[in-house]
Design an enzyme around this catalytic site. Structure first.
Site, mmCIF file in Angstrom:
data_model
loop_
_atom_site.group_PDB
_atom_site.id
_atom_site.type_symbol
_atom_site.label_atom_id
_atom_site.label_comp_id
_atom_site.label_asym_id
_atom_site.label_seq_id
_atom_site.Cartn_x
_atom_site.Cartn_y
_atom_site.Cartn_z
ATOM 1 N N ARG A 103 5.493 0.609 -9.825
ATOM 2 C CA ARG A 103 4.514 0.743 -8.634
ATOM 3 C C ARG A 103 4.319 2.414 -8.376
ATOM 4 N NH1 ARG A 103 4.507 -2.708 -4.074
ATOM 5 N NH2 ARG A 103 2.887 -2.213 -2.528
ATOM 6 N N GLU A 162 1.020 -10.905 -16.230
ATOM 7 C CA GLU A 162 2.652 -11.442 -15.515
ATOM 8 C C GLU A 162 2.937 -12.326 -14.518
ATOM 9 O OE1 GLU A 162 6.220 -8.913 -14.681
ATOM 10 O OE2 GLU A 162 4.072 -8.311 -13.359
ATOM 11 N N LYS A 190 -1.846 -9.706 -11.433
ATOM 12 C CA LYS A 190 -0.786 -8.876 -11.615
ATOM 13 C C LYS A 190 -0.143 -7.850 -12.670
ATOM 14 C CE LYS A 190 3.795 -9.560 -10.352
ATOM 15 N NZ LYS A 190 4.863 -8.595 -11.103
ATOM 16 N N PHE A 215 -4.735 -1.143 -5.949
ATOM 17 C CA PHE A 215 -4.821 -1.838 -4.788
ATOM 18 C C PHE A 215 -5.118 -1.541 -3.637
ATOM 19 C CE2 PHE A 215 -0.748 -2.626 -6.863
ATOM 20 C CZ PHE A 215 -0.104 -2.790 -6.105
ATOM 21 N N GLU A 249 -5.463 -12.102 -6.321
ATOM 22 C CA GLU A 249 -5.738 -10.160 -7.446
ATOM 23 C C GLU A 249 -4.991 -10.553 -9.434
ATOM 24 O OE1 GLU A 249 -4.064 -6.776 -5.726
ATOM 25 O OE2 GLU A 249 -6.009 -6.957 -3.747
HETATM 26 P P1 ATP Z 1 9.355 -6.724 -6.355
HETATM 27 O O1 ATP Z 1 8.718 -5.202 -6.241
HETATM 28 O O2 ATP Z 1 8.292 -7.799 -5.526
HETATM 29 O O3 ATP Z 1 10.559 -6.187 -5.564
HETATM 30 P P2 ATP Z 1 9.561 -7.013 -8.955
HETATM 31 O O4 ATP Z 1 9.722 -5.183 -8.658
HETATM 32 O O5 ATP Z 1 10.946 -7.614 -9.329
HETATM 33 O O6 ATP Z 1 9.657 -7.289 -7.852
HETATM 34 P P3 ATP Z 1 7.041 -8.227 -9.519
HETATM 35 O O7 ATP Z 1 8.526 -9.296 -9.097
HETATM 36 O O8 ATP Z 1 7.257 -8.529 -11.280
HETATM 37 O O9 ATP Z 1 8.211 -6.876 -9.383
HETATM 38 O O10 ATP Z 1 6.092 -8.715 -9.052
HETATM 39 C C1 ATP Z 1 5.921 -7.707 -8.247
HETATM 40 C C2 ATP Z 1 5.482 -6.220 -8.509
HETATM 41 O O11 ATP Z 1 4.160 -6.269 -8.586
HETATM 42 C C3 ATP Z 1 4.815 -5.156 -6.695
HETATM 43 O O12 ATP Z 1 5.918 -4.389 -5.981
HETATM 44 C C4 ATP Z 1 4.098 -4.435 -7.347
HETATM 45 O O13 ATP Z 1 4.750 -3.073 -8.017
HETATM 46 C C5 ATP Z 1 3.343 -5.073 -8.559
HETATM 47 N N1 ATP Z 1 1.701 -5.266 -8.711
HETATM 48 C C6 ATP Z 1 1.417 -5.197 -9.529
HETATM 49 N N2 ATP Z 1 0.511 -5.732 -9.278
HETATM 50 C C7 ATP Z 1 -0.059 -5.885 -7.318
HETATM 51 C C8 ATP Z 1 -0.727 -6.247 -7.259
HETATM 52 N N3 ATP Z 1 -2.463 -6.789 -7.199
HETATM 53 N N4 ATP Z 1 -0.728 -5.930 -5.787
HETATM 54 C C9 ATP Z 1 0.397 -5.823 -5.594
HETATM 55 N N5 ATP Z 1 1.301 -5.543 -6.209
HETATM 56 C C10 ATP Z 1 0.787 -5.528 -7.083
#
Ligand code: ATP
Length: 735
Positions: free
Chosen positions: A272, A421, A267, A361, A265
Site C-alpha cells: 500500500r 492475488e 487486487k 485506486f 477491482e
Molecule cells: P489488510 O491490508 O486488509 O490489513 P493484508 O495486508 O494482509 O490485509 P491483503 O489481505 O492481502 O493485505 O489485502 C488487502 C490489501 O490489498 C489492501 O490493504 C491494499 O494494500 C491491497 N490492494 C490491492 N489492490 C487493491 C485495490 N484495488 N483496492 C484496495 N486495496 C487493494
C-alpha cells in the site's frame, strides 16, 4: 499561552458531574454535558481569538470525566482501602473514631449508613465539616497534581504522593473531594456510558477513540464539532491511515452489498502506498505512515519512481493525494510480477529488469480539495483526470461493475488464472473512511479464504498453454491429469485431463520448471490426439502443447473443492487450484489415479458436505447449497477460537490448581503457548470467560480486551503477571 483548563474552576466540572449523576434518563443527563462542552468551546474561542492555531483542547476536562479511558497517566495505585488510610492520616482522624471506621468499613451499612458501598459518598459526609467551603483549584491544577500522584506512585515515593493528595484535599470543597475521589478510583458512577460522553463531544469521537485509544487525540483532532473525521484526517504531506477491506467469501458478496451493483477491482499484490504531490514536491507514505519518499523520489530529479511519473500528471493538477498499491513491473516480461518474486520493491533500481509501478485506486485530494466525502464512483471519475497512465509506471486499477455472487466467482477464477492475488469489491456509493475496515464498503476476496479442507493432490503436467499478449512465448499455465491405472504395479499408460492451473508458483519456479520440461513439449493437434492422453472438453481446454507423461513432472496442488465439469476427461475439476510445490522428488508414474480421485470425491462429499459430488444428475438448488455452506462454516471454527491440543502436555506444578483462565493473545502462537502453560501448571483454560473464570490473560489491550475490562466482570491481567507467577512458582495477587 494560557489554556481553558487554567481558567475553568474544578468546581464547575464537579457541579456538572453532580448534575449528570442526579438526572434520570440519557437525554436529560447529556444536556448539561453538551452545555458544558459548548461553554468550554466558546471560552476557548474567546481566549484564542487572536491565535486560532492554539493546541488547547477539551482533553484536560475529558480525562477527568472519563478517568477509566485515560491511557496517558500511569496508575495511581490507590484503591478504597488505601485511600481510607490516607484520608485518616491526612485529616488526622482518630483511628478508632466513628469517622475513621466509616471510611475503613465503607461497605458496611451499619457504619456507613445509606451511602454504604459508595466510598466517595461516605468520604463526602466524613470530610464535609473538615473541608474548605470553596475550592481554589482549576481543572489544570487538578490534572497537574494527579500526574504527580501517578508518577510518585510509579517511583514508590509515598511521602510525596501523600503531600500531593493533601494539597488537592486542602484546596477543594467537600463536593469537589467527592468527585476527586471518584476520579482517582476511576469509577465515576455518572450513569452514562463512555460512548455517550464521547458522542456528546463529537459524532466521530467513538470511532476515533476506538482507533487511537487516546482521549487527547480525540480532543485535538475533533476540536471543531462541524468537521467530520474523514475530512480531518486527510491533509497534504501528512500520512493518514488507509481505508481497509473486510474479508468476504464470493458467496457473501451480494448480501454484503445489499443486492445492489458493486465494483470488482483487480487486487494488486504489492504494498500500500500514498502519493502526496504539490507541484514538483512529492512524498510517499507506507500503510503504517512511514515516509518512503527517499526510495521513490521527492522531486522529478530523484528516486526510482517520481522521475518516471511526474510527466504523467495532467497540467491542471498541482496538488493531489492518491491512494494505491506499489507493485513490481518486469520490463523483460512486460507485466506486473508478484511480490514474492522480487522482495524489496523500494530498493529496486530503475535500470534493472524490475521497476516500481504505482497502481492508483483512489484519489483523496485534488488541488487542495479533500474528496473523501464523495462516493467512490465520483472519486474514480475524478481520478481519471489526474494523470494519464504509463503502463509500467503509473496506472489506474481495472474495474468492472457486477451484481451477483456468480460474477464474483467467475472473476476470481479469472484472477487466479492471471496469477493475481484475488479481488477487491467496493460499494460504488462508499465514501473514503481512513482506517475503516468493517462495514466501510470494501471487501477482499481471496482463494485462501475458501476453506481448504481438500487434501493436497499430486497431479501430472500433461499439457501447456502459452501466455497471452507479450507473454505469448512462455508456457505459464498447465493442463494437469490423473493416471488411469490398468494393472497393479505397472506404470500407467493413459492419463485423463483433470484441471488447469496457472498460479501458486513464482516466476523463478516457473523458469526452473520450464528448463526441465520445455524440450519435451510437442504441438497438440486435436485431430490427432496422443493415445496416452484423454483430454475431453471443448476447444477452450485443449492445450497448445502436450508432453509425454514419462518426460513430465508432478505438481502438488491444493484447491477449495471438486466440482462437476464437462470440460475435463474426469468429468470433474478443481475449484481454485493452486500449485503448492513442484515435486521433482516424485517420479511421474506416482501421480494420483482416477480410482484415488473417485475415492476422494466420495470422501469429500462426507467432509465438505457442501455439494452432492457423486450424484452427477442432481445438483442441489442454490438455496440448499447456501444452507449446506452455512452448516459447513458453523462446523469449522477459526484457529484463534479453538482450544489448544494439550494431549501431550505433562503437568509440572499446581500453581494454577482449580483456576480457570482465558488467554487472549495477539498471535495464535502466543495463545497456544499460554494455554499449554496453564495446563502444565495445573490450571484449566476456556475460550470465552464466564462466571467461574479466575482471570483473563492478555498481551495486548485490544478492542475485545477493552470491552471485557469495561464489563467490570473479570480480572484482566497482563502476560507479564502470568510469567512472574511461573518464575516465582506461586500464584501472585492479580494486580
Ligand atoms: P489488510 O491490508 O486488509 O490489513 P493484508 O495486508 O494482509 O490485509 P491483503 O489481505 O492481502 O493485505 O489485502 C488487502 C490489501 O490489498 C489492501 O490493504 C491494499 O494494500 C491491497 N490492494 C490491492 N489492490 C487493491 C485495490 N484495488 N483496492 C484496495 N486495496 C487493494
Amino acid at each position: 499561552m494560557s489554556t481553558v483548563a487554567e481558567h475553568v474552576p474544578f468546581l464547575h466540572l464537579c457541579k456538572l458531574c453532580q448534575k449528570i449523576s442526579e438526572k434520570k434518563g440519557n437525554e436529560k443527563k447529556l444536556q448539561p454535558l453538551k452545555d458544558f462542552i459548548d461553554y468550554w468551546r466558546n471560552f476557548h474561542n474567546k481566549l484564542h481569538s487572536s491565535n486560532p492555531t492554539t493546541t488547547d483542547s477539551f482533553f484536560p476536562a475529558l480525562r477527568l470525566l472519563l478517568p477509566q479511558c485515560e491511557r496517558q497517566r500511569a496508575a495511581y495505585g490507590i484503591k478504597e482501602f488505601t485511600l481510607a488510610k490516607l484520608l485518616i492520616d491526612i485529616f488526622c482522624l482518630d483511628k478508632n473514631g466513628v469517622d475513621a471506621k466509616k471510611l475503613i468499613n465503607y461497605r458496611s451499612p451499619k457504619t456507613a449508613n445509606a451511602e454504604a458501598g459508595d466510598f466517595a459518598s461516605v468520604a463526602y459526609f466524613v470530610l464535609k465539616n473538615r473541608s474548605p467551603e470553596n475550592g481554589t483549584l482549576k481543572v489544570h491544577d487538578v490534572n497537574f497534581y494527579l500526574d504527580n500522584i501517578a508518577s510518585n506512585h510509579a517511583e514508590r515515593n509515598k511521602d510525596d504522593l501523600k503531600y500531593d493528595l493533601l494539597y488537592l484535599l486542602r484546596n477543594t470543597s467537600a463536593l469537589e473531594q467527592k468527585w476527586l475521589i471518584r476520579i482517582i478510583l476511576k469509577d465515576m458512577k455518572l450513569g452514562i456510558s463512555e460512548n455517550s460522553v464521547l458522542k456528546a463531544f463529537h459524532p466521530d469521537a467513538i470511532d476515533l477513540y476506538n482507533v487511537t485509544n487516546s482521549l487527547e487525540k480525540v480532543c485535538c483532532s475533533l476540536r471543531n464539532p462541524a468537521a467530520r473525521l474523514h475530512e480531518i484526517e486527510i491533509s497534504l504531506f501528512s500520512p493518514f491511515r488507509p481505508m481497509l477491506a473486510e474479508i468476504a467469501l464470493p458467496s457473501q458478496v451480494e448480501g454484503l452489498m445489499k443486492n445492489q451493483p458493486f465494483i470488482i477491482e483487480t487486487k494488486y499484490d504489492g504494498e500500500r502506498l500514498q502519493l502526496h504531490k504539490d507541484g514538483n514536491s512529492y512524498m510517499y507514505f507506507s500503510r503504517g505512515g512511514h515516509d518512503t519518499t527517499e526510495s521513490y523520489g521527492n522531486s522529478p530529479l530523484s528516486g526510482n519512481l517520481t522521475p518516471h511519473i511526474h510527466r504523467a500528471f495532467n497540467p491542471g493538477i498541482s496538488k493531489c493525494i492518491l491512494d494505491g498499491e506499489i507493485v513490481i513491473y518486469s520490463s523483460k516480461l512486460n507485466c506486473i510480477v508478484s511480490k514474492g518474486e522480487n522482495a524489496d520493491v523500494q530498493a529496486m533500481q530503475p535500470d534493472g529488469d524490475y521497476g516500481p509501478c504505482f497502481c492508483a485506486f483512489d484519489v483523496l485530494m485534488i488541488n487542495g480539495r479533500v474528496l473523501s466525502n464523495l462516493p467512490l464512483t465520483e472519486r474514480i471519475k475524478q481520478m481519471k483526470d489526474v494523470f494519464t497512465p504509463i503502463e509500467n509506471k503509473i496506472r489506474t486499477t481495472e474495474q468492472i461493475t457486477a451484481l451477483t455472487n456468480e460474477e464474483v466467482t467467475e472473476e476470481l477464477n479469472k484472477a487466479i488464472d492471471n496469477r493475481l492475488e484475488g479481488l477487491v469489491i467496493k460499494d460504488p456509493t462508499s465514501i473514503y473512511k481512513p482506517n475503516m475496515r468493517k462495514k466501510g464498503g470494501w471487501l477482499k476476496v481471496k482463494p485462501e479464504y475458501i476453506d481448504n479442507l481438500m487434501d493436497e493432490l499430486d497431479l501430472l503436467i500433461i499439457g501447456g498453454y502459452f501466455g497471452e499478449g507479450r507473454r505469448s512465448n512462455l508456457i505459464s499455465h498447465f493442463l494437469l491429469g490423473v493416471a488411469s491405472p490398468e494393472k497393479i504395479d505397472a506404470e500407467p499408460t493413459c492419463f485423463y485431463s483433470f484441471c488447469k492451473v496457472g498460479s501458486g508458483y513464482s516466476l523463478k519456479e516457473l523458469y526452473e520448471l520450464s528448463g526441465k520440461i520445455s524440450a519435451h513439449w510437442q504441438a497438440y493437434n486435436p485431430k490427432k490426439p496422443p493415445s496416452c492422453l484423454i483430454i475431453g472438453g471443448g476447444r477452450k481446454e485443449q492445450p497448445d502443447v502436450w508432453i509425454q507423461p514419462s518426460q513430465s513432472q508432478i505438481v502438488q496442488v491444493k484447491a477449495a473443492e471438486i466440482n462437476r465439469s464437462k470440460s475435463f476427461a474426469t468429468n470433474c475439476t478443481l475449484r481454485f487450484p493452486r500449485v503448492e510445490k513442484i515435486r521433482y522428488d516424485k517420479p511421474w508414474y506416482e501421480c494420483m489415479t482416477t480410482t484415488e480421485l473417485e475415492e476422494l470425491r466420495n470422501l469429500a462429499q462426507g467432509r465438505l458436505a457442501t455439494r452432492n459430488l457423486t450424484n452427477e444428475d442432481e445438483e442441489p438448488s442454490p438455496k440448499k447449497q447456501k444452507l449446506q455452506k452455512e452448516n459447513k462454516n458453523a462446523m469449522s471454527v477459526a484457529p484463534h477460537f479453538r482450544p489448544t491440543d494439550i494431549r501431550d502436555v505433562q503437568k509440572v506444578s499446581e500453581i494454577f490448581k482449580d483456576k480457570e483462565m482465558c488467554a487472549i493473545s495477539s498471535t495464535l502462537d502466543g495463545k497456544q503457548k499460554t494455554e499449554k502453560l496453564i495446563a502444565q501448571h495445573g490450571g484449566k483454560f476456556v475460550q470465552n470467560p464466564g462466571k467461574g473464570t479466575f482471570c483473563i490473560i492478555t498481551d495486548k489491550i485490544t478492542a475485545k480486551v477493552k470491552n471485557l475490562i469495561n464489563t467490570k466482570l473479570y480480572n484482566v491481567v497482563s502476560i507479564d503477571w502470568f510469567h512472574r507467577c511461573l518464575e516465582n512458582q506461586v500464584l501472585l495477587p492479580c494486580l
